[in-house]
Design an enzyme around this catalytic site. Structure first.
Site, PDB file in Angstrom:
ATOM      1  N   GLU A 204       0.806  -1.222   0.000  1.00 43.41           N
ATOM      2  CA  GLU A 204       0.000   0.000   0.000  1.00 43.41           C
ATOM      3  C   GLU A 204       0.839   1.272   0.000  1.00 43.41           C
ATOM      4  O   GLU A 204       0.348   2.358   0.299  1.00 43.41           O
ATOM      5  CB  GLU A 204      -0.968  -0.028   1.185  1.00 43.41           C
ATOM      6  N   LYS A 334     -15.636  -1.673   3.050  1.00 44.90           N
ATOM      7  CA  LYS A 334     -14.939  -2.158   1.859  1.00 44.90           C
ATOM      8  C   LYS A 334     -15.983  -2.704   0.893  1.00 44.90           C
ATOM      9  O   LYS A 334     -16.632  -3.710   1.190  1.00 44.90           O
ATOM     10  CB  LYS A 334     -13.947  -3.269   2.232  1.00 44.90           C
TER      11      LYS A 334
END
Length: 425
Positions: A204, A334
């Site tokens: 990330e 999510k």
């Protein structure tokens, strides 16, 4: 409103070089949109099923079956439906799938269509996606929860905690918050270099050095904040995603070279919260340790945000169980955990109705798709987690939020410190 004329799909690559699904939707007024689906590394056991092909192709991770499902099964069923009836479109796909976890068609197929339809409908209405989904009250820019130091499943290092994040709480605008975060990120690289530590990046965009302890990671970030000319606790707060399910086995937690009970983990977190300006801890315990979550929430819930990710998997039934039982006080959102826009919005609504905060989130396997940036504003989440201010699949979301802030003009409001219990008063 325009109706759905054609639906197409293809296999593309995500930021980890793994295949994912991209869907394109054309409406009968020539409005057009596409959406790409993300994929996680540390996945909750209760997430909706991501359909993968198996076999040798792409090491078993191909999504040709999911693409085929979009073209041959989903498209004929939704073509002709009104594009602005999102609930009907999503419900039609859920009924086609017919399983509780989207195991037949795959959440990656269903979500791709769901998001592309919403984008096409927004295009038809001549509205930006955040305004189309959120209406006129969508004006809150989220605090960027920047994962600048990686461990756990997102990095090849000996740090247990998966993500150490900074939250630029002191900035007056999102633009200034992004600048603060980027400056700390660059300062951290210099601090790591000076100490002879690795500056390789995790999935990330955060750095992934080998460190002696999880506390050492927090100390490094504190040093970077100071080096950037900012004040820890005033300009920048700290947050963690522990992803504790990843190191939970046989009733205990394999942590920092030993084993800990849920009670010992809670005491460990309480000590960290007393020592550092931590505003949020995500997945501090295992996804099935409901009793441990309750005790931890009782202990720390009035001081900090305790976020359920693997615990809730953006699922209204699991979230309702947590609301009823007193587990956590915030929901990680999510879209691909649940697999449709309608179900995602239902989860956010349930959370907000019951006083739970929400944090919109990317996955570690991302694309250049910026839908979650718009959804963060549309749902007034006040927080977004989309990685470090580096790697274009992460930065794409931040740049979209900059555009939204500019477009909103004087109506834009930055969430800032008020997003968190520790500073909310």
């Amino acid at each position: 409103m325009a109706s759905i004329e054609a639906v197409g799909a293809r296999e593309i690559l995500d930021s980890r070089g793994n295949p994912t699904v991209e869907v394109e939707v054309l409406l009968d007024d020539n409005s057009f949109a596409r959406a790409a689906v993300p994929s996680g590394a540390s996945t909750g056991a209760f997430e909706a099923v991501e359909l993968r092909d198996g076999g040798d192709r792409y090491l078993g991770k191909g999504v040709a079956k999911a693409v085929e499902g979009v073209i041959q099964t989903i498209a004929p069923a939704i073509e002709g439906l009104a594009a602005d009836d999102q609930r009907l479109v999503d419900q039609t796909m859920l009924e086609l799938d017919g399983t509780p976890n989207k195991g037949k068609l795959g959440a990656n197929a269903i979500l791709g269509v769901s998001l592309a339809v919403a984008r096409a409908a927004a295009d038809s209405a001549e509205l930006p996606l955040y305004r189309y989904v959120g209406g006129p009250n969508a004006h809150l820019l989220p605090v960027p929860m920047m994962n600048i130091l990686n461990g756990g499943s997102h990095a090849d290092s000996n740090v247990d905690v998966q993500e150490f994040m900074i939250a630029p709480i002191g900035a007056p605008t999102f633009r200034e918050a992004l600048r603060s975060g980027a400056e700390v990120y660059h300062a951290l690289k210099s601090v790591l270099k000076k100490k002879g530590l690795a500056t390789g990046l995790g999935d990330e965009g955060g750095f992934a050095p080998n460190l002696d302890s999880n506390r050492a990671a927090l100390d490094l970030i504190a040093e970077a904040v100071s080096a950037a000319g900012l004040t820890l606790g005033k300009d920048i707060a700290l947050a963690m995603d522990v992803a504790a399910s990843e190191f939970y086995k046989d009733g205990s937690y394999a942590f920092e070279g030993g084993t800990k009970t849920a009670e010992q983990m809670t005491a460990y977190y309480a000590d960290l919260v007393a020592s550092y300006p931590i505003v949020s801890i995500e997945d501090p315990l295992d996804e099935e340790d409901w009793a441990g979550w309750k005790a931890l929430t009782d202990e720390l819930g009035s001081k900090i945000q305790i976020v359920g990710d693997d615990l809730f998997v953006t699922n209204v039934e699991r979230l309702q169980r947590g609301i009823t039982g007193g587990q956590a006080n915030a929901l990680l959102v999510k879209v691909n955990q649940i697999g449709s826009l309608t179900e995602t919005l239902d989860s956010v609504e349930l959370a907000h109705r019951n006083g739970y905060r929400c944090m919109m989130s990317h996955r570690s396997g991302e694309t250049e798709d910026t839908t979650i940036a718009d959804l963060a504003v549309a749902t007034n989440c006040g927080q977004i987690k989309t990685g470090a201010p580096a790697r274009s699949e992460r930065v794409a979301k931040y740049n979209q939020l900059l555009r939204i802030e500019d477009e909103l003009g004087d109506a834009a409001r930055y969430s800032g410190a008020s997003a968190f219990p520790r500073y909310a008063g």
